[in-house]
Design an enzyme around this catalytic site. Structure first.
Site, mmCIF file in Angstrom:
data_model
loop_
_atom_site.group_PDB
_atom_site.id
_atom_site.type_symbol
_atom_site.label_atom_id
_atom_site.label_comp_id
_atom_site.label_asym_id
_atom_site.label_seq_id
_atom_site.Cartn_x
_atom_site.Cartn_y
_atom_site.Cartn_z
ATOM 1 C CB CYS A 122 1.340 -1.860 9.956
ATOM 2 S SG CYS A 122 2.910 -2.398 9.288
ATOM 3 C CB SER B 4 5.117 5.385 4.784
ATOM 4 O OG SER B 4 5.158 4.009 5.055
ATOM 5 C CG HIS C 183 4.136 2.761 9.313
ATOM 6 N ND1 HIS C 183 3.354 2.898 10.437
ATOM 7 C CD2 HIS C 183 3.821 1.541 8.787
ATOM 8 C CE1 HIS C 183 2.611 1.817 10.585
ATOM 9 N NE2 HIS C 183 2.883 0.972 9.607
#
Lengths: 453, 381
Positions: B80, B200, B329
């Site tokens: 990420c 998220s 995200h």
């Protein structure tokens, strides 16, 4: 002749009331309850659970089951690997409810001949039965392991075996069935056991009066009582009301209960004929049967259907190649970690470089402990138990566990369905051998953890 | 190191069913070029981030989307933290003088995965290891923090409330809706103790920044912000197998932060910086990030949110843009978007969400099971 020196019983954590089955299927209830395996248990995993309680080394492992998950692939070798046995003779006994007594007779011969010193005989069954099948109320799941060696608390003094083809219960593909249960009851069971027993007594030069008790696994509890009535003896506890008939593990369950008191017994195994073994129990052996019976939880019929695979989608995502399982056997199945010679850290799994100090190729392989404490955990609603994906029927609980003696491992927590009571930081857990998931027509096994029983 | 950000482009983040990853990438890149007043032909090299293979696997993700051929393009993937790692690679390439003007970009089409949550990554872990979802990984930290420090679900909820308040005012956020503590607490559970509003979202989006050296930016006459430092650290992807792991701190963040602070000459971030953007993939992550970014002592993260210190009008605003909580995200896009948010703030262009007197701030991108972290410091020239 050989002796039985130790014995351990494994019963899954779940028990189902027969009244619940009756309510769901509309059939009359036979009363009591039966033992139910968790969804990730089969005869291999339960055999490991029973076997791992027996201490000491073994030079052979005999596995008896009518429900081995693989048609081609030896179960005994998987059990031996999970029990971290090395260079052992392994052999599967299958297809008959007599498989366990056949294995015990074989173990007796192998020890008696002096070829083997100490044999682990383990019997387990988890018979597939569809909801509504008449056998649903009869059979339960479980495993029993026995140590056979020259000297022990119970001496085998003789045995006899004969076969009699009779259409009792059978399983062609994936479900147990029978033509008519009455045939077994009327012409099979009592006559086979008696015939085998009488030959044995003849061989031994003994009479029924020389024996204190008779236990013999039967297709149903009434048949057992009928047999005992016919021979004029008092029936022993048959465990139908508490566990159900554990398939081929049932003779061993009866044996386990008998080992708790001294005396001379006849042990019978029935299935297309009968095995009868005469055993002299010189010292009583306290087994874990009572503890197993007591430390169980009730399961509802719908959760039972979940455990048996009739509810929920169990589609696992793609998995690492099966060759990886072979390469990682020492870590994944035998459950070894590494102790770094440089910094002393014990870690899991075995890697060339230490996770704390990076030292390369400088470690010893160490077997990790069975018990541990939860450091942290979560109950994950995006993954189903067993790493299965999709809208799982249950959340998947995982915990970071610090094992006794060192090593920290992320485990799936099993033996939970929807109740996660007791799972918290610092809770005591123990590892347990289970099916991880089924994928590519293959069963991947490994270790999980459960709240200590 | 001084690298100038001369153009920023960010698509609307969200469930963008009708656009593919190449559509999003073209939109973000052309946005950034317009901002920099440049054209594709002015670009010397490109870094493009994508995490999931279904968005693309090579430099061709970028070349074929923009039909931009014959130049160096690297695809970067680092969990990420993919987005900001792209920026990091681009920064050092520009700073070294190897290239003059480059693009760092990131794109992700998560909605196409057809999954609840980001799809599991299979095949890289040991066979014996159980699967854990992304929220599950961070829930491990939450449960330990609850035990160790007495934090609770309400503390986590305050993070969601704050970030959604900010995000409701950002035109490009996925969710532009305020939430209450009660709503957060009542939402369905995802990975105990994290509920839906603690997580998220799975969103689509793309972001791009145009980078150059300050002297070129001046020559071009662009408004620009300066990347003064960018630190990065990679730790284990099996924190659950490392005995020294506390689950109360993410060591990758601490190391990346110290690296960046040192590069930028920052000794006290609370005093020397004005605001920050942290990787709030989950509410618990934001609280632990406060500590790991050295804004407070271990255990005091919850105090910062309770006392309103990190609110947009607080003493040290965190995620004035609304964070991943509001944007969702889209993995590789997030880190690039964070850099663009920093630039907007220090240039005073964060309409409606402007942090007062924002001269310098940091952005933090965290990936994997807290195994990869990138921290950047951006200020006015």
């Amino acid at each position: 002749m050989a002796s039985i020196s130790d014995c351990s019983v494994y019963l899954p954590v779940w028990k189902l009331k027969r009244d619940e089955i009756a309510k769901a299927t509309g059939l009359p209830s036979l009363g009591g309850e039966k033992s139910v395996a968790h969804w990730d248990e089969d005869s291999i995993t339960m055999a490991v659970e029973a076997g791992r309680m027996l201490k000491g080394s073994f030079d052979a492992l005999l596995f008896a089951s009518t429900s081995s998950p693989f048609r081609i692939k030896q179960s005994a070798s998987i059990v031996a690997s999970a029990l971290d046995l090395e260079n052992v003779f392994t052999m599967d006994f299958s297809n008959s409810f007599r498989a366990s007594t056949s294995a015990l007779i074989t173990a007796n011969e192998l020890v008696d001949s002096g070829k083997f010193e100490r044999i682990l005989v383990v019997s387990a069954d988890c018979i597939p039965i569809k909801p509504g099948n008449i056998y649903e109320q009869f059979y339960g799941d479980g495993a029993v392991a026995i140590t056979v060696e020259k000297e022990g608390v119970a001496k085998i003094i003789g045995y006899n075996s004969h076969s009699q083809p009779l259409p009792g219960a059978w399983m062609l593909k994936d479900e147990i069935m029978s033509y008519d249960m009455r045939l077994d009851a009327m012409f099979g069971y009592a006559s086979s056991i008696q015939r085998s027993a009488m030959s044995l007594l003849g061989k031994l030069g003994m009479s029924p009066m020389d024996f204190d008790r008779i236990v013999a696994s039967a297709p149903d509890p009434k048949s057992y009582e009928g047999l005992l009535k016919a021979v004029g003896a008092k029936p022993e506890e048959f465990y139908f009301r508490s566990t159900g008939i554990l398939g081929t593990a049932h003779p061993f369950l009866l044996l386990a209960s008998q080992l708790e008191k001294k005396g001379r017994i006849l042990l019978g195994g029935y299935g297309e004929g009968a095995d009868v073994i005469a055993i002299e129990i010189n010292e009583s052996l306290q087994t874990n049967l009572g503890k197993m019976l007591e430390s169980r939880k009730e399961i509802s019929y719908s959760e039972y259907l979940y455990n048996k695979g009739f509810i929920a989608n169990r589609d696992a995502p793609d998995r690492p190649p099966i060759t990886k399982l072979w390469r990682e056997e020492k870590s994944v199945i035998r459950f070894y970690g590494m102790k770094c010679n440089n910094c002393g850290t014990i870690s899991y799994p075995i890697n060339r470089c230490c996770v704390e100090c990076g030292a390369k190729d400088n470690y010893e392989e160490v077997k990790l402990g069975y018990r541990g404490k939860i450091y942290t955990f979560t109950i994950d609603y995006l993954v189903s138990p067993g790493n299965y994906v999709g809208d799982g029927a249950h959340p998947h609980c995982v915990a970071v566990v610090d094992l006794e003696g060192g090593g920290r491992v992320l485990f799936e927590i099993t033996d939970t369905l929807t109740d996660f009571k007791g799972i918290e930081c610092d809770a005591e857990v123990e590892r347990t051998f289970r099916l991880l998931f089924e994928k590519n027509n293959f069963r991947y096994y490994g270790w999980k953890a459960r709240l200590a029983r | 190191m001084e690298v100038a950000i001369i153009g920023c482009g960010v698509t609307k983040f969200g469930h963008i069913w009708d656009k593919d990853h190449d559509d999003l990438l073209v939109e973000a890149v052309y946005d950034a070029l317009r901002d920099a007043n440049l054209e594709m032909k002015d670009i010397d090299a490109v870094w493009c981030g994508t995490f999931y293979p279904f968005t693309g696997i090579s430099g061709n993700v970028f070349s074929d989307s923009l039909k931009f051929f014959g130049k160096p393009i690297s695809r970067v993937e680092n969990y990420c933290a993919t987005g900001m790692d792209n920026v990091r690679n681009a920064c050092f390439a520009v700073a070294s003088g190897a290239y003059d003007i480059v693009i760092a970009s990131g794109v992700e089409k998560l909605i196409d995965a057809g999954s609840r949550g980001i799809p599991p990554i299979e095949g890289i872990f040991s066979i014996g290891m159980p699967a854990v979802s992304a929220p599950g990984m961070f829930a491990l930290a939450a449960n330990r923090a609850f035990k160790e420090w007495g934090w609770n679900r309400e503390d986590l909820a305050l993070v969601a409330v704050k970030n959604h308040y900010n995000g409701a005012r950002h035109p490009k956020a996925h969710f532009r809706k305020e939430v209450t503590v009660e709503e957060v607490l009542k939402a369905p559970m995802v990975a105990y103790p994290l509920g839906v509003y603690d997580c998220s979202a799975v969103s689509d989006g793309a972001a791009a920044v145009v980078l150059t050296r300050p002297e070129i930016a001046k020559k071009l006459g662009c408004d620009y912000a300066v990347i003064k430092a960018i630190g990065m650290a990679v730790e284990t992807m099996h924190p659950w197998h490392r005995p020294s792991e506390s689950f109360l701190s993410f060591p990758a963040t601490v190391k990346a932060a110290k690296m960046a602070y040192k590069m930028a000459g920052i000794e006290n971030p609370r005093k020397q910086l004005d605001f920050g953007i942290v990787h709030d993939c989950f509410t618990i992550t934001e609280l632990i990030n406060y500590q790991d970014m050295l804004l407070c002592k271990p255990g005091e993260g919850a105090k910062l949110i309770r006392e309103g210190i990190t609110a947009i009008d607080g003493d040290f605003p965190i995620n004035p843009d609304g964070g991943l909580k509001s944007f969702g995200h889209p993995i590789a896009a997030s880190g690039v978007r964070m850099i663009s948010e920093l630039a907007k703030q220090v240039l005073g262009k964060a309409e409606g969400l402007q942090v007062k007197d924002a001269e310098a701030g940091f952005a933090h991108n965290l990936g994997g099971p807290y195994s990869v972290a990138t921290v950047a410091i951006v200020s006015k020239p």
